[in-house]
Enzyme design. Structure first.
Site, PDB file in Angstrom:
ATOM      1  N   THR A  11      41.075  41.527  39.997  1.00 58.77           N
ATOM      2  CA  THR A  11      41.399  40.129  39.706  1.00 58.77           C
ATOM      3  C   THR A  11      40.132  39.298  39.539  1.00 58.77           C
ATOM      4  O   THR A  11      39.034  39.743  39.848  1.00 58.77           O
ATOM      5  CB  THR A  11      42.233  39.530  40.855  1.00 58.77           C
ATOM      6  OG1 THR A  11      41.469  39.614  42.068  1.00 58.77           O
ATOM      7  CG2 THR A  11      43.534  40.289  41.025  1.00 58.77           C
ATOM      8  N   ASP A  12      40.313  38.079  39.010  1.00 53.32           N
ATOM      9  CA  ASP A  12      39.187  37.160  38.937  1.00 53.32           C
ATOM     10  C   ASP A  12      39.616  35.784  39.435  1.00 53.32           C
ATOM     11  O   ASP A  12      40.747  35.597  39.914  1.00 53.32           O
ATOM     12  CB  ASP A  12      38.570  37.131  37.529  1.00 53.32           C
ATOM     13  CG  ASP A  12      39.448  36.447  36.493  1.00 53.32           C
ATOM     14  OD1 ASP A  12      40.363  35.668  36.857  1.00 53.32           O
ATOM     15  OD2 ASP A  12      39.218  36.682  35.296  1.00 53.32           O
ATOM     16  N   PHE A  13      38.698  34.867  39.369  1.00 52.37           N
ATOM     17  CA  PHE A  13      38.815  33.474  39.765  1.00 52.37           C
ATOM     18  C   PHE A  13      40.123  32.812  39.295  1.00 52.37           C
ATOM     19  O   PHE A  13      40.642  31.899  39.942  1.00 52.37           O
ATOM     20  CB  PHE A  13      37.611  32.762  39.132  1.00 52.37           C
ATOM     21  CG  PHE A  13      37.549  31.301  39.298  1.00 52.37           C
ATOM     22  CD1 PHE A  13      37.361  30.733  40.548  1.00 52.37           C
ATOM     23  CD2 PHE A  13      37.647  30.463  38.198  1.00 52.37           C
ATOM     24  CE1 PHE A  13      37.265  29.351  40.691  1.00 52.37           C
ATOM     25  CE2 PHE A  13      37.556  29.092  38.330  1.00 52.37           C
ATOM     26  CZ  PHE A  13      37.375  28.537  39.582  1.00 52.37           C
TER      27      PHE A  13
END
Lengths: 145, 145, 145, 145
Positions: free
Chosen positions: C25-27
């Site tokens: 996942t990311d931000f």
């Protein structure tokens, strides 16, 4: 002091700037914990590069030499976030027959975010611990306190 | 004992199988050192999942709780390579007021490749250390020796 | 149909299950866009593995052969999120002298999240396009419609 | 022309230097194919940064706006390797109501290694396509040929 793509030395401490992008963050909105190891590896590589210790040159010696990480002690003190510019600070702590120890601290401005003590071994092409060659040893010894 | 996508317990030790793909390797032909932290994080997540400790549920408590890694001690004993199937073995070592300690060992067959001791803290939404809730504590306590 | 660590075939479509962890996942709270390429590469590897097309065996032929990606067309339709279990579905679209084309679709349940059309080339040790060997060609041809 | 950590413009083409480290490579000894998407994302972020289009500012509008990748066409022309310094060159190709298209080319010296055409959409907090705000549109329009 200007800092190029490979960072720069201030005395015996090497500093490399690293920008935080989307790829570095996770679901928590902060930097994914394992990514600090990538920044430290970038810092170690450029530390060695500026000391003129080249991976490719060591690999082409009569007895080819490689560096591997053997042990790490890590402290996660505070999180970095998107768009931050981090400073990866690296210095040599000890140099032994077949290994060396680096201290690496990651800052955002004056805030210390992450600390690592990294023990690297020197191995030959068969993976056996090997004494460092005299030329590389001399380069490292300039960096001891 | 069948093992699903989230791994399985054998007594108090959780085991998760991880396949090594191109993405995991580096120029040395072996697994990039920081990636062992990813496998350990997968192992911790599925360890907690099988104990029915859910990130999303903790985040929705009256006082939201999150887990963060505070400290790691890592030993790199032998390298993994492309196509290997690794076993990530996780068990609880200690449970304190605001933190818990997991031991994680990574095997390829009977060879121990990597060892980690991981200290996690429990924080609230403001990042402050927080006592674990009674329900989660009870689930953890079943896993102490 | 039971599915092992390397996925399984349903007719000529290979399916591999992939769990989404923090690392993916990311931000934004969703899966980082480049990571779908990793899942597709895992799917291609296991597709070839179940067809008994082994990277190591091809690399040890008299004329060593390697697969490389030459072209990709990607559509990002909907985001995956933490804890999702994705299905990576892979099938062969075309087989030419020195290249083959795979279609890869990524689902979460019945939702199509991502589509890729991937053109792979076959090269020798000097990086030159090379005709596929007869044995591998025969394995691929069983997978054409 | 000096280039800082966020790259620089030469006319309407933005250029960002990226060093290749161990983390970027794979078993093949070259850069892992999916990592070119990371370099392009770094390039896009710094392209927008130098145009003063800030993710955080867009996210804090009355109607919060986000950029997402919808479509990519990728050509892998030649491989990068450890220690290379790549140039990520980005320019705007088209600007429509709810999307914009960027061309991104990755060079090592004068060698073109990788080409991408990237279609980005603008969405609101519910994930619905949304017209770009007037201020951001004006900044983009300075970059059209």
């Amino acid at each position: 002091m200007t800092e190029g793509l490979s960072g720069s030395f201030n005395g015996k401490i090497h500093s490399l700037s690293v920008r935080i992008y989307y790829e570095d963050t996770d679901f928590s909105g902060r930097v994914y914990h394992a990514n600090y190891l990538k920044y430290c590896e970038r810092g170690r590589t450029d530390y060695l590069r500026l000391l003129d210790i080249q991976h490719e040159q060591l690999a082409s010696l009569d007895v080819p030499l490689f560096f591997v990480v053997r042990h790490m002690e890590l402290e996660f003190l505070a999180p970095a976030k998107i768009d931050d510019i981090l400073q990866i600070k690296t210095h040599l702590v000890a140099l032994k027959g077949v290994r060396f120890i680096l201290a690496q601290n990651v800052y955002c401005g004056s805030d210390l975010l992450f600390k690592a003590v990294v023990t690297c071994a020197i191995i030959n092409g068969q993976g056996k611990p090997t004494r460092i060659d005299a030329d590389t040893r001399a380069k490292f010894q300039t960096q001891l306190a």
